[in-house]
Design an enzyme around this catalytic site. Structure first.
Site, PDB file in Angstrom:
ATOM      1  CG  LEU A 115      12.159  33.053  33.059  1.00 31.88           C
ATOM      2  CD1 LEU A 115      11.413  32.432  31.799  1.00 31.88           C
ATOM      3  CD2 LEU A 115      11.629  34.380  33.288  1.00 31.88           C
ATOM      4  CG  ASP A 116       9.096  32.784  39.436  1.00 30.88           C
ATOM      5  OD1 ASP A 116       8.374  32.429  39.084  1.00 30.88           O
ATOM      6  OD2 ASP A 116       8.832  34.051  39.928  1.00 30.88           O
ATOM      7  CE  LYS A 117       7.832  23.752  41.409  1.00 31.23           C
ATOM      8  NZ  LYS A 117       7.731  22.983  42.727  1.00 31.23           N
ATOM      9  CB  THR A 150       7.867  32.876  35.971  1.00 27.68           C
ATOM     10  OG1 THR A 150       7.553  33.517  36.795  1.00 27.68           O
ATOM     11  CG2 THR A 150       8.078  33.751  34.531  1.00 27.68           C
TER      12      THR A 150
END
Length: 230
Positions: A103-105, A107
């Site tokens: 999961l990106d920063k 999210t």
């Protein structure tokens, strides 16, 4: 059966030298008896360290509610990592823990973490088609026509020549929706909405396969029962 020093080292309890010190101090029991040699062959289920059973000797599977601002990387210099939220000993396991997908920063939400390579492959293989549910907030009012568009299997992401698999979109408010995917391409949810002219302002994953966050608070984690990984 593995050697005691190899076993404890692989589970992150310390180096072989440190394990030898545990043995010297009488901190390790096997089948109720004090272990005398660090190279003694043992079964993990019968070992006690400081009168406690060994933690997850068959492998770890953890569900984390990832907060915003954390990154899913082992590299230094990219920001605060999700691994800093977990017991430091887990990073010393061999192999070390890693996230199943990312999961990106920006999210938040459900992230699975494990030290079992077969589990990573099971859930991230392109053939896996694991159902994932995302709660989405966008920058302008949603058009109901998006439901049909996303379900059509014709959405093409920028820079790719293969359309996304059909996805289920439920519009839950003027600016909010719930999107169910069966694949996990790079930044897929954001890119799907962008392909239709919407910018994702907030993104949260609430489900991954059979796992749901439930009442798990941001930054908290829970050890899960291992599925069959054979």
């Amino acid at each position: 059966m593995p050697r005691l020093d190899q076993l404890l080292s692989s589970l992150g309890y310390g180096s072989r030298k440190e394990v030898a010190d545990f043995v010297k101090k009488g901190r390790v029991l096997w089948r109720g008896e004090v272990v005398k040699r660090p190279d003694q062959k043992v079964e993990a289920s019968d070992v006690r360290l400081d009168d406690e059973p060994l933690e997850a000797p068959d492998g770890l599977l953890v569900m984390l509610n990832k907060p915003l601002g954390h990154v899913c990387t082992h590299s230094d210099g990219e920001g605060t990592t999700v691994y800093e939220l977990l017991p430091p000993r887990w990073m010393a396991r061999k192999p070390a823990i890693t996230s199943i997908g990312r999961l990106d920063k920006d999210t938040s939400g459900l992230l699975l973490i494990t030290d079992l390579g077969p589990l990573v492959h099971r859930y991230t293989s392109p053939k896996a088609e694991v159902e994932k549910i995302y709660e989405v907030t966008v920058d302008r009012e949603l058009d109901p026509a998006l439901i049909t568009t996303f379900a059509s299997g014709s959405v093409l992401l920028r820079g790719e020549d293969k359309p996304c698999l059909p996805a289920q979109l439920e519009i839950t408010g003027p600016l909010t929706a719930r999107l169910t995917l069966m694949e996990g391409r790079y930044h897929q949810v954001r890119r799907m909405f962008a392909s239709q002219g919407w910018h994702v302002e907030k993104l949260h994953r609430s489900r991954f396969g059979d796992y749901r966050l439930g009442d798990l608070a941001p930054g908290e984690w829970r050890v899960l029962e291992l599925p069959d990984v054979k």
